[in-house]
Write an enzyme that holds these catalytic residues in place. Structure first.
Site, mmCIF file in Angstrom:
data_model
loop_
_atom_site.group_PDB
_atom_site.id
_atom_site.type_symbol
_atom_site.label_atom_id
_atom_site.label_comp_id
_atom_site.label_asym_id
_atom_site.label_seq_id
_atom_site.Cartn_x
_atom_site.Cartn_y
_atom_site.Cartn_z
ATOM 1 N N GLU A 89 0.787 -1.148 0.173
ATOM 2 C CA GLU A 89 0.014 -0.393 -0.436
ATOM 3 C C GLU A 89 1.070 0.730 -0.496
ATOM 4 O OE1 GLU A 89 -4.123 -1.473 1.699
ATOM 5 O OE2 GLU A 89 -2.956 -1.040 3.580
ATOM 6 N N CYS A 102 2.683 8.110 1.757
ATOM 7 C CA CYS A 102 3.792 7.545 2.450
ATOM 8 C C CYS A 102 3.675 5.969 2.314
ATOM 9 C CB CYS A 102 2.458 7.217 3.706
ATOM 10 S SG CYS A 102 3.463 5.594 5.257
ATOM 11 N N CYS A 109 6.096 -7.411 7.347
ATOM 12 C CA CYS A 109 6.995 -6.895 8.304
ATOM 13 C C CYS A 109 7.301 -8.004 9.396
ATOM 14 C CB CYS A 109 5.957 -5.531 8.969
ATOM 15 S SG CYS A 109 7.467 -4.651 10.171
ATOM 16 N N CYS A 113 4.783 -5.397 16.033
ATOM 17 C CA CYS A 113 4.360 -4.774 16.819
ATOM 18 C C CYS A 113 2.847 -5.332 16.826
ATOM 19 C CB CYS A 113 4.819 -2.981 16.058
ATOM 20 S SG CYS A 113 6.257 -2.510 16.111
ATOM 21 N N CYS A 116 0.042 -2.430 15.395
ATOM 22 C CA CYS A 116 -0.275 -2.806 13.971
ATOM 23 C C CYS A 116 -0.709 -3.609 12.851
ATOM 24 C CB CYS A 116 1.637 -3.056 13.477
ATOM 25 S SG CYS A 116 1.689 -2.174 11.896
ATOM 26 N N GLU A 163 9.453 -2.360 8.388
ATOM 27 C CA GLU A 163 10.553 -1.149 8.767
ATOM 28 C C GLU A 163 11.822 -1.135 7.533
ATOM 29 O OE1 GLU A 163 11.440 -0.341 12.068
ATOM 30 O OE2 GLU A 163 13.459 -0.062 10.698
ATOM 31 N N SER A 194 10.814 6.075 8.789
ATOM 32 C CA SER A 194 10.551 6.056 10.286
ATOM 33 C C SER A 194 10.513 4.540 11.136
ATOM 34 C CB SER A 194 9.180 5.946 10.823
ATOM 35 O OG SER A 194 8.062 5.753 11.858
ATOM 36 N N CYS A 335 -1.819 5.374 10.264
ATOM 37 C CA CYS A 335 -0.280 4.906 10.565
ATOM 38 C C CYS A 335 -0.532 3.682 11.549
ATOM 39 C CB CYS A 335 0.018 6.010 12.015
ATOM 40 S SG CYS A 335 1.955 4.902 12.076
HETATM 41 S S1 SF4 Z 1 4.191 -0.306 12.759
HETATM 42 FE FE1 SF4 Z 1 6.261 -0.626 11.531
HETATM 43 S S2 SF4 Z 1 7.631 -1.959 11.852
HETATM 44 FE FE2 SF4 Z 1 6.010 -2.265 13.039
HETATM 45 S S3 SF4 Z 1 5.003 -4.060 12.972
HETATM 46 FE FE3 SF4 Z 1 3.894 -1.895 12.101
HETATM 47 S S4 SF4 Z 1 5.585 -1.857 9.754
HETATM 48 FE FE4 SF4 Z 1 5.986 -3.165 11.534
#
Ligand code: SF4
Length: 345
Positions: A89, A102, A109, A113, A116, A163, A194, A335
């Site tokens: 995306e 973005c 990923c 997290c 997320c 990441e 980021s 985000c």
């Molecule tokens: S916040 Fe960023 S680093 Fe963490 S799982 Fe989501 S995409 Fe990955």
């Protein structure tokens, strides 16, 4: 599958020309051709053989939109299909006079997290530099088609799926293409990368073009940060801050500390005071991000009053603090909400 044309900076084009037995004298003009919409007017300036080889050895295809969603606030989310059918995306966010794009750096990923949506996918693969640049070229072409050719080039935040520092080499090359004079010629100040604190990458930060850096801090409390960002267990915040403190910053540059406000978890007064203690004395900007709930998430969004109260505490320490207004949340473009599947509105 041929490599993407858009993963090449001037150096790579020069070595490609040499490998093909050509002079490097047309490398500059070739880069201009590649990054200025393959302008046909430039064609007479290099030989037919070079052009044929270029067309035969690289693909100039951009990722294809498999869905485009628009939020009422002007945010546009693209689900883009890559050459192998994987999807990532990219999100265009209106911001004053210019859009910010973005971009994603990985399919999925590995950082997992807890807050997320992307993290629930796991890592499928790294993106190549040309696929990262391709998201930008696609989105800018889209904007120009909608708004006219005078539309300014969007700024970039590397905050999409993935990441970025976990895909260091390809992200580094993409940033080189974005910022090179013989590339897309964006100012490094227009770009922010980021990270959640991926220490092996941060230790190599000096290799990157001088773009802005943002750290997802999210909690000053070890146990809470461990839960939210599991890599904190291996690379705890104090170690990450030690590395960040040593980074050379140019005039007026600050590091942005992203702080996710989750109701009852990271938005207490004591969290604000602890956060202030960590940031005080640094060249820093704190970006408060009220959590955006997504389907199945266990966390809740704080109230506007709670956000203001938290901000007030930080400001009382004279810390530069902003609240990031949530854009595109009705299309899950905010985000921590990106996940490569088509979502119904
Ligand atoms: S916040 Fe960023 S680093 Fe963490 S799982 Fe989501 S995409 Fe990955």
């Amino acid at each position: 599958m041929l490599p993407s044309l858009y993963g090449n900076n001037l150096e790579r084009i020069e070595s490609w020309l040499l490998k093909g037995g050509h002079s490097t004298s047309c490398a500059d003009i070739l880069c201009r051709y590649i990054y200025n919409g393959r302008n046909k007017k430039l064609l007479p300036q290099f030989s037919k053989t070079v052009l044929e080889q270029l067309e035969n050895e690289f693909t100039s295809e951009l990722p294809k939109p498999s869905s485009i969603q628009r939020a009422k606030d002007g945010t546009i989310k693209f689900l883009l299909e890559l050459h192998d059918g994987e999807k990532v995306e990219a999100v265009l966010i209106p911001f004053y006079k210019r859009y910010t794009l973005c971009v994603s750096s990985q399919v999925g990923c590995a950082m997992n997290c807890d807050f997320c949506y992307t993290g629930t996918m796991g890592l499928k693969r790294n993106l190549e530099a040309g696929e990262i640049v391709g998201q930008y070229l696609f989105a800018y072409e889209f904007l120009k088609a909608e708004k006219g050719s005078n539309e300014p080039r969007p700024n970039i935040v590397m905050m999409g799926m993935g990441e970025p520092l976990h895909n260091f080499e390809e992200v580094k090359m993409a940033l080189k293409v974005f910022t090179a004079e013989k590339g897309l010629a964006l100012s490094p100040r227009q770009i922010t990368l980021s990270t959640v604190g991926y220490l092996p990458g941060l230790k190599r930060w000096h290799e990157m073009p001088p773009v802005n850096l943002a750290l997802s801090l999210h909690s000053p409390i070890k146990e809470v940060r461990d839960k939210l960002i599991p890599v904190n267990r291996g690379w705890p915040l104090p170690e990450v801050m030690e590395v960040l403190d040593k980074l050379p910053l140019h005039h007026r540059q600050v590091i942005t500390y992203e702080y996710l406000l989750i109701k009852g978890m990271t938005d207490r007064d004591s969290d604000a005071h602890e956060l202030a203690k960590i940031i005080l004395g640094k060249r820093a900007m704190i970006n408060l991000i009220p959590f955006n709930p997504y389907p199945g998430s266990e966390y809740k969004k704080p109230s506007t009053d709670d956000v203001e109260r938290f901000k007030k505490i930080l400001v009382s320490y004279s810390l530069m603090t902003m609240v990031r207004t949530t854009k595109g949340d009705e299309i899950l473009a905010a985000c921590g909400q990106l996940k490569a599947k088509q979502l119904s509105l």
